[in-house]
Design an enzyme around this catalytic site. Sequence first.
Site, mmCIF file in Angstrom:
data_model
loop_
_atom_site.group_PDB
_atom_site.id
_atom_site.type_symbol
_atom_site.label_atom_id
_atom_site.label_comp_id
_atom_site.label_asym_id
_atom_site.label_seq_id
_atom_site.Cartn_x
_atom_site.Cartn_y
_atom_site.Cartn_z
ATOM 1 C CE1 TYR A 1 5.899 -8.605 -10.633
ATOM 2 C CE2 TYR A 1 5.186 -8.961 -12.898
ATOM 3 C CZ TYR A 1 5.037 -8.317 -11.683
ATOM 4 O OH TYR A 1 4.043 -7.388 -11.517
ATOM 5 N N GLY B 1 0.779 -1.231 0.000
ATOM 6 C CA GLY B 1 0.000 0.000 0.000
ATOM 7 C C GLY B 1 0.808 1.278 0.000
#
Length: 257
Positions: free
Chosen positions: A157, A14
């Site tokens: 990834y 966040g």
Amino acid sequence: MYRLKNKVAIITGGGSGIGAASTELFCAQGARVLMVDINQEALERTKSNILKTNPNAEIITHLADTSNEAQALVAVQKAIKAFGKLDILINNASMRNYSTLSNVSQQEWLAVVGVNLIGISNYCKAALPELRKSGHSSIVNVSSCYAVTGRRGMGLYDSTKAAQLAYTRTLAFEEAQHGVRVNSISPGSTLTDFHIQRASAKGKSVEQLKTERATTSLLGRWASPLEIANPILWFASDEASFITGTNLMVDAGLHIM
């Protein structure tokens, strides 16, 4: 007017980028939010910026590496103590790696899997007892458009992002009986601080960077973090109450190019 009124959310990653944009949007839509990030400075900066424009926003922060299972439990307990319940989990935190698959070490694999896959599992496992109590809760996993298409140099990834889609589908099956919806979004190229700082280190300006996505988007540009946060908000809200086990491509058509 408040699409997340009386909702409580945890958002991992966040402190910046899509996670920061999601936190700001969720607060604007009435949610109370616990932000998780590994960077304390980023957490405080994002919280401060949001409170400047929305003084009534209810935000708390939690410093943690998402690969740490114990810290995931602490994050959920912290949210419950502050806000009394939990309705939404946004798994946005991720780790990148640029090694080729032919040269990658086991340690690199373990690090990326630890954040991008085990990290999601840690937060889902910790949050599910509380999410089940809601009866109409939502988990949104932030994957990637490259989970479904190939490229060079990002195999770790992209592999873990593809695994997130399988994880999402299975968890949707398992949690439907408890009223927990589980979905994912797959963003395309998003112009976050990460990309801006990486380009700056190579001597590129933001304006130069903006010209480099003509071949990875039918719209010929980057997304803004808010353009990714909006579909996350929709999945999290009751507007998507009949949707679970679904992946939404938010990539301006890259997956069909």
